[in-house]
Design a protein around this motif. Structure first.
Motif, PDB file in Angstrom:
ATOM      1  N   VAL A   1       0.838  -1.201   0.000  1.00  0.00           N
ATOM      2  CA  VAL A   1       0.000   0.000   0.000  1.00  0.00           C
ATOM      3  C   VAL A   1       0.873   1.252   0.000  1.00  0.00           C
ATOM      4  O   VAL A   1       0.615   2.209  -0.744  1.00  0.00           O
ATOM      5  CB  VAL A   1      -0.948  -0.002   1.214  1.00  0.00           C
ATOM      6  N   LEU A   2       1.902   1.268   0.823  1.00  0.00           N
ATOM      7  CA  LEU A   2       2.784   2.433   0.883  1.00  0.00           C
ATOM      8  C   LEU A   2       3.485   2.658  -0.451  1.00  0.00           C
ATOM      9  O   LEU A   2       3.665   3.802  -0.896  1.00  0.00           O
ATOM     10  CB  LEU A   2       3.806   2.260   1.997  1.00  0.00           C
ATOM     11  N   ARG A   3       3.883   1.573  -1.094  1.00  0.00           N
ATOM     12  CA  ARG A   3       4.536   1.708  -2.396  1.00  0.00           C
ATOM     13  C   ARG A   3       3.562   2.301  -3.420  1.00  0.00           C
ATOM     14  O   ARG A   3       3.946   3.140  -4.244  1.00  0.00           O
ATOM     15  CB  ARG A   3       5.042   0.347  -2.867  1.00  0.00           C
ATOM     16  N   ALA A   4       2.313   1.878  -3.362  1.00  0.00           N
ATOM     17  CA  ALA A   4       1.306   2.403  -4.291  1.00  0.00           C
ATOM     18  C   ALA A   4       1.041   3.883  -4.032  1.00  0.00           C
ATOM     19  O   ALA A   4       0.903   4.678  -4.968  1.00  0.00           O
ATOM     20  CB  ALA A   4       0.014   1.595  -4.165  1.00  0.00           C
ATOM     21  N   ILE A   5       0.986   4.271  -2.765  1.00  0.00           N
ATOM     22  CA  ILE A   5       0.753   5.680  -2.430  1.00  0.00           C
ATOM     23  C   ILE A   5       1.948   6.530  -2.837  1.00  0.00           C
ATOM     24  O   ILE A   5       1.791   7.652  -3.331  1.00  0.00           O
ATOM     25  CB  ILE A   5       0.450   5.823  -0.929  1.00  0.00           C
ATOM     26  N   ALA A   6       3.151   6.012  -2.650  1.00  0.00           N
ATOM     27  CA  ALA A   6       4.348   6.741  -3.064  1.00  0.00           C
ATOM     28  C   ALA A   6       4.317   7.009  -4.559  1.00  0.00           C
ATOM     29  O   ALA A   6       4.684   8.095  -5.026  1.00  0.00           O
ATOM     30  CB  ALA A   6       5.601   5.958  -2.684  1.00  0.00           C
ATOM     31  N   GLY A   7       3.867   6.024  -5.326  1.00  0.00           N
ATOM     32  CA  GLY A   7       3.751   6.221  -6.764  1.00  0.00           C
ATOM     33  C   GLY A   7       2.672   7.219  -7.117  1.00  0.00           C
ATOM     34  O   GLY A   7       2.848   8.057  -8.009  1.00  0.00           O
ATOM     35  N   ALA A   8       1.543   7.159  -6.409  1.00  0.00           N
ATOM     36  CA  ALA A   8       0.444   8.079  -6.681  1.00  0.00           C
ATOM     37  C   ALA A   8       0.839   9.521  -6.404  1.00  0.00           C
ATOM     38  O   ALA A   8       0.444  10.444  -7.125  1.00  0.00           O
ATOM     39  CB  ALA A   8      -0.764   7.694  -5.838  1.00  0.00           C
TER      40      ALA A   8
ATOM     41  N   ALA B   1      11.312   6.892   0.863  1.00  0.00           N
ATOM     42  CA  ALA B   1      11.965   6.255   2.014  1.00  0.00           C
ATOM     43  C   ALA B   1      11.417   6.825   3.316  1.00  0.00           C
ATOM     44  O   ALA B   1      11.214   6.097   4.294  1.00  0.00           O
ATOM     45  CB  ALA B   1      13.472   6.450   1.933  1.00  0.00           C
ATOM     46  N   HIS B   2      11.168   8.134   3.332  1.00  0.00           N
ATOM     47  CA  HIS B   2      10.593   8.755   4.528  1.00  0.00           C
ATOM     48  C   HIS B   2       9.187   8.223   4.780  1.00  0.00           C
ATOM     49  O   HIS B   2       8.815   7.948   5.931  1.00  0.00           O
ATOM     50  CB  HIS B   2      10.569  10.269   4.349  1.00  0.00           C
ATOM     51  N   LEU B   3       8.403   8.066   3.720  1.00  0.00           N
ATOM     52  CA  LEU B   3       7.056   7.512   3.859  1.00  0.00           C
ATOM     53  C   LEU B   3       7.108   6.112   4.460  1.00  0.00           C
ATOM     54  O   LEU B   3       6.314   5.778   5.345  1.00  0.00           O
ATOM     55  CB  LEU B   3       6.365   7.474   2.499  1.00  0.00           C
ATOM     56  N   PHE B   4       8.044   5.300   4.005  1.00  0.00           N
ATOM     57  CA  PHE B   4       8.163   3.941   4.534  1.00  0.00           C
ATOM     58  C   PHE B   4       8.584   3.954   5.993  1.00  0.00           C
ATOM     59  O   PHE B   4       8.124   3.133   6.794  1.00  0.00           O
ATOM     60  CB  PHE B   4       9.156   3.137   3.694  1.00  0.00           C
TER      61      PHE B   4
END
Length: 312
Positions: free
Chosen positions: A67-74, A83-86
């Motif tokens: 989910v975090l990877r998808a949001i980072a892309g969005a 990396a900060h988001l993760f």
């Protein structure tokens, strides 16, 4: 330094900073808030709007890596911002505090780089050590101690940096990157608190949550003694001291900037006692210059030059 909902704050700030046109969405009608809406981020990330709202509100605190990877892309986050988001979403935080003591070996290396400005910066952007050329480069500031305090609280910064706005953005983004790696570092918290209270410009940039570690860039300075000078900056991570970077400036060989850098280095060199006396003679009253020279000649055979103390 941060709220109890760091992840939600970060998502809202990044969402507000992203123009709909960047992600291919129409932007032909008035919006109540800047940037993307929550439902638009959810659509781009492939998650439900309700789930994304819970993430921003802090009611969902355990998103998956997918989910975090998808949001980072969005949100079109670059590597540092993702990396900060993760780190926020997965609680994969780094060390509690950065190292502030500079090793003697690093000090010797830095001092040996006499041709260029070199200095050691800590995670909170404190100047932990600097060679003579670096001190001369920043000599116009009232204090050469913390880069954030210097940029935002010293009026000289507006003269020194040819593009102050850019320097300010980069400095804040770099501090955000450090706070991401060291979220419990008390020194970073104190710097953010002090500068936020005294500088609305800093507070506004800090609220944008831009995470951009500064590794290299070209800088344009206006030095009070050598004039315009453009230098290339490199930040070299000190792997033996977490949070520290050896910052080095250089100039294109054979350029006018290289000449200016050479003048800067010469200005940083300590004067010998004889040179200092010669300068005082030149600056003296012309009518007393001859008398001063005569006095020096009569006493030169009776005393030796004092020895300067070593640099601390």
């Amino acid at each position: 330094m941060e709220s109890e909902n760091d992840l939600g704050d970060y998502l809202r700030a990044r969402r507000a900073a992203l123009a709909p046109a960047v992600v291919g969405l129409p932007d032909d009608e008035p919006r109540r808030v800047p940037g993307l809406r929550r439902d638009e981020v959810a659509l781009l990330a492939g998650v439900s709007t309700d789930y994304y709202i819970r993430l921003e509100q802090g009611r969902e605190r355990h998103p998956s890596e997918q989910v975090l990877r998808a949001i980072a892309g969005a949100l079109r986050l670059d590597d540092a911002a993702a990396a900060h988001l993760f780190r926020l979403g997965l609680y994969a935080f780094g060390a509690a505090a950065a190292t502030t003591t500079v090793a003697p070996e690093l000090l010797r290396l830095m001092d040996g780089m006499r041709e260029v400005p070199a200095f050691v910066v800590g995670a909170a952007q404190d100047v932990l050590a600097a060679n003579a050329t670096a001190r001369e480069l920043y000599s116009g500031f009232a204090r050469y101690d913390n880069l954030l305090r210097m940029i935002f609280l010293d009026p000289f910064a507006r003269e020194f940096y040819a593009d102050w706005d850019r320097a300010a953005r980069i400095a804040v983004g770099n501090l955000r990157a450090s706070s991401s790696q060291y979220p419990q570092d008390e020194r970073i918290e104190r710097v953010v608190g002090e500068v936020s209270v005294r500088s609305p410009a800093f507070a506004g940039l800090w609220a944008r949550y831009e995470v951009r570690p500064r590794t290299h860039e070209d800088k344009h300075f206006r030095h009070p003694r050598v004039g315009e000078i453009r230098l290339h900056f490199e930040a070299l991570a000190v792997t033996s001291a977490p949070g520290q970077h050896l910052s080095v400036y250089s100039a294109e060989p054979g350029s006018a900037d290289a000449d200016a850098l050479a003048r800067l280095r010469r200005l940083s060199e300590p004067q010998s006692p004889r040179e200092a006396r010669g300068k005082s003679v030149q600056e003296a009253d012309p009518e007393s210059e001859a008398d001063s020279e005569s006095e020096q000649e009569s006493t030169s055979t009776d005393r030796t030059d004092p020895v300067e103390g070593s640099r601390s």
